[in-house]
Design a protein around this motif. Sequence first.
Motif, PDB file in Angstrom:
ATOM      1  N   UNK A  47      27.983 -81.096 -63.894  1.00 12.11           N
ATOM      2  CA  UNK A  47      26.481 -79.777 -64.220  1.00 12.11           C
ATOM      3  C   UNK A  47      26.832 -78.279 -63.821  1.00 12.11           C
ATOM      4  N   UNK A  48      28.059 -77.995 -63.429  1.00  8.31           N
ATOM      5  CA  UNK A  48      28.181 -76.868 -63.700  1.00  8.31           C
ATOM      6  C   UNK A  48      29.241 -75.722 -65.052  1.00  8.31           C
ATOM      7  N   UNK A  49      30.469 -77.453 -65.585  1.00 10.43           N
ATOM      8  CA  UNK A  49      30.863 -76.596 -66.534  1.00 10.43           C
ATOM      9  C   UNK A  49      30.246 -77.286 -68.056  1.00 10.43           C
ATOM     10  N   UNK A  50      29.221 -77.834 -68.449  1.00 11.53           N
ATOM     11  CA  UNK A  50      28.129 -78.702 -69.577  1.00 11.53           C
ATOM     12  C   UNK A  50      26.749 -78.384 -69.211  1.00 11.53           C
ATOM     13  N   UNK A  51      26.362 -77.646 -67.606  1.00 12.44           N
ATOM     14  CA  UNK A  51      24.996 -77.091 -68.219  1.00 12.44           C
ATOM     15  C   UNK A  51      24.221 -79.077 -68.657  1.00 12.44           C
ATOM     16  N   UNK A  52      22.878 -78.329 -67.989  1.00  8.49           N
ATOM     17  CA  UNK A  52      22.499 -79.381 -68.198  1.00  8.49           C
ATOM     18  C   UNK A  52      21.014 -80.341 -69.520  1.00  8.49           C
ATOM     19  N   UNK A  53      20.993 -81.562 -69.550  1.00 12.99           N
ATOM     20  CA  UNK A  53      19.867 -81.851 -71.368  1.00 12.99           C
ATOM     21  C   UNK A  53      18.750 -81.543 -70.464  1.00 12.99           C
ATOM     22  N   UNK A  54      17.225 -81.044 -70.488  1.00 14.16           N
ATOM     23  CA  UNK A  54      16.199 -81.648 -70.394  1.00 14.16           C
ATOM     24  C   UNK A  54      15.908 -81.859 -71.051  1.00 14.16           C
ATOM     25  N   UNK A  55      15.609 -82.758 -72.591  1.00 15.03           N
ATOM     26  CA  UNK A  55      14.936 -83.082 -73.945  1.00 15.03           C
ATOM     27  C   UNK A  55      16.123 -83.458 -74.262  1.00 15.03           C
ATOM     28  N   UNK A  56      15.346 -84.868 -75.030  1.00 20.29           N
ATOM     29  CA  UNK A  56      16.349 -85.620 -75.796  1.00 20.29           C
ATOM     30  C   UNK A  56      16.908 -85.207 -77.088  1.00 20.29           C
ATOM     31  N   UNK A  57      16.553 -84.024 -77.118  1.00 20.67           N
ATOM     32  CA  UNK A  57      17.654 -83.506 -78.273  1.00 20.67           C
ATOM     33  C   UNK A  57      18.170 -82.725 -77.735  1.00 20.67           C
ATOM     34  N   UNK A  58      18.913 -82.895 -76.378  1.00 14.65           N
ATOM     35  CA  UNK A  58      20.395 -82.325 -75.870  1.00 14.65           C
ATOM     36  C   UNK A  58      21.117 -83.309 -75.432  1.00 14.65           C
ATOM     37  N   UNK A  59      20.425 -84.521 -75.984  1.00 16.01           N
ATOM     38  CA  UNK A  59      21.150 -85.226 -75.820  1.00 16.01           C
ATOM     39  C   UNK A  59      22.583 -86.281 -77.068  1.00 16.01           C
ATOM     40  N   UNK A  60      23.381 -86.127 -76.973  1.00  8.42           N
ATOM     41  CA  UNK A  60      24.404 -86.492 -78.056  1.00  8.42           C
ATOM     42  C   UNK A  60      25.784 -87.146 -77.122  1.00  8.42           C
ATOM     43  N   UNK A  61      26.991 -88.124 -77.650  1.00  8.66           N
ATOM     44  CA  UNK A  61      27.898 -88.381 -77.408  1.00  8.66           C
ATOM     45  C   UNK A  61      28.404 -87.905 -76.358  1.00  8.66           C
ATOM     46  N   UNK A  62      29.629 -88.302 -75.624  1.00 14.24           N
ATOM     47  CA  UNK A  62      30.289 -87.451 -74.541  1.00 14.24           C
ATOM     48  C   UNK A  62      29.402 -86.384 -73.561  1.00 14.24           C
ATOM     49  N   UNK A  63      27.854 -86.540 -73.287  1.00 13.49           N
ATOM     50  CA  UNK A  63      27.086 -86.283 -72.339  1.00 13.49           C
ATOM     51  C   UNK A  63      27.947 -87.016 -71.385  1.00 13.49           C
ATOM     52  N   UNK A  64      27.771 -86.440 -70.374  1.00 15.18           N
ATOM     53  CA  UNK A  64      27.771 -86.861 -68.427  1.00 15.18           C
ATOM     54  C   UNK A  64      26.655 -87.663 -68.329  1.00 15.18           C
TER      55      UNK A  64
END
Length: 277
Positions: free
Chosen positions: A164-181
């Motif tokens: 979470x610290x390294x990659x930051x957090x997704x807060x909406x659908x627009x933030x979702x992509x492959x290789x999201x943890x």
Amino acid sequence: MQQFWTHPALSYLQSTYFQHSPNMYPADYGRHYNSLPVPTESGVVHVTVDGYRSNYTAERRKECNAFLRTARKFCDQPGSRYQQAGEWTRTCQSRVVSCFAGQGMPEEISLICCLAVESKYKTIAELPQWAWVNFGMDCVGFVSTYLIALGQFKKMLKYIPKYKVVADVATSIDDIYYDNAILWANVDGGNAKVRPNPGNKSHIAIIECWEQYGSSFYVAQSAGSKKGVDYDRVYEIVQEPKSTKRDRAYWKIRQKGTYTTSKVVITKSVPLFAAGD
């Protein structure tokens, strides 16, 4: 400083059987564990090491130590073509241990299996069962080694909350992509806290790709509940974050075809990361 996955003892295996690239999807990586090629003097043997293995148990510690004693004696013989591999077992001993603890890369496990056969520690007939019992992946081992193979990580990142610290957090659908943890979390008072590992029902997975309309996605993971490496489970988004604040942005997801909902933190795409453990 040489990184452990660039050790020359692994070069032949990587160029012949494990050609990792930045375009590799988690499923491409996971398939290596389903049928792992092991080159021997008698030909290539395939073993399955896709089960869930976690922790350096007393049994696997004993097996690792016995393997190392036999393999090193074999590799140290004058004129041995495996002297470089013997050097790998010493300079990268922590990686040998990691393989027996559910956090090995496929080429590392393949080299160990090769040495087990060539040193006569195990016969070819014994190898499949021995490999199945001792090797496999835990959840963070799968994600971290995949990101190393992808070229995103320069070292293992074993502590799940740190993603979470390294990659930051997704807060909406627009933030979702492959290789999201995807990080399983506990929510208290609206705050989402990633479950720390080991234990604590902690889990990490990685998004393989979107399935349709931005509402569901394929997830790659290694989980005890899935009995190991798995990369074709579809998860549906039940609820998007109600807050855009970093510590309050959590999602509700569920595996398609089930009714069990999980609260998770989804990171943005994991960036290049050079720090360690």
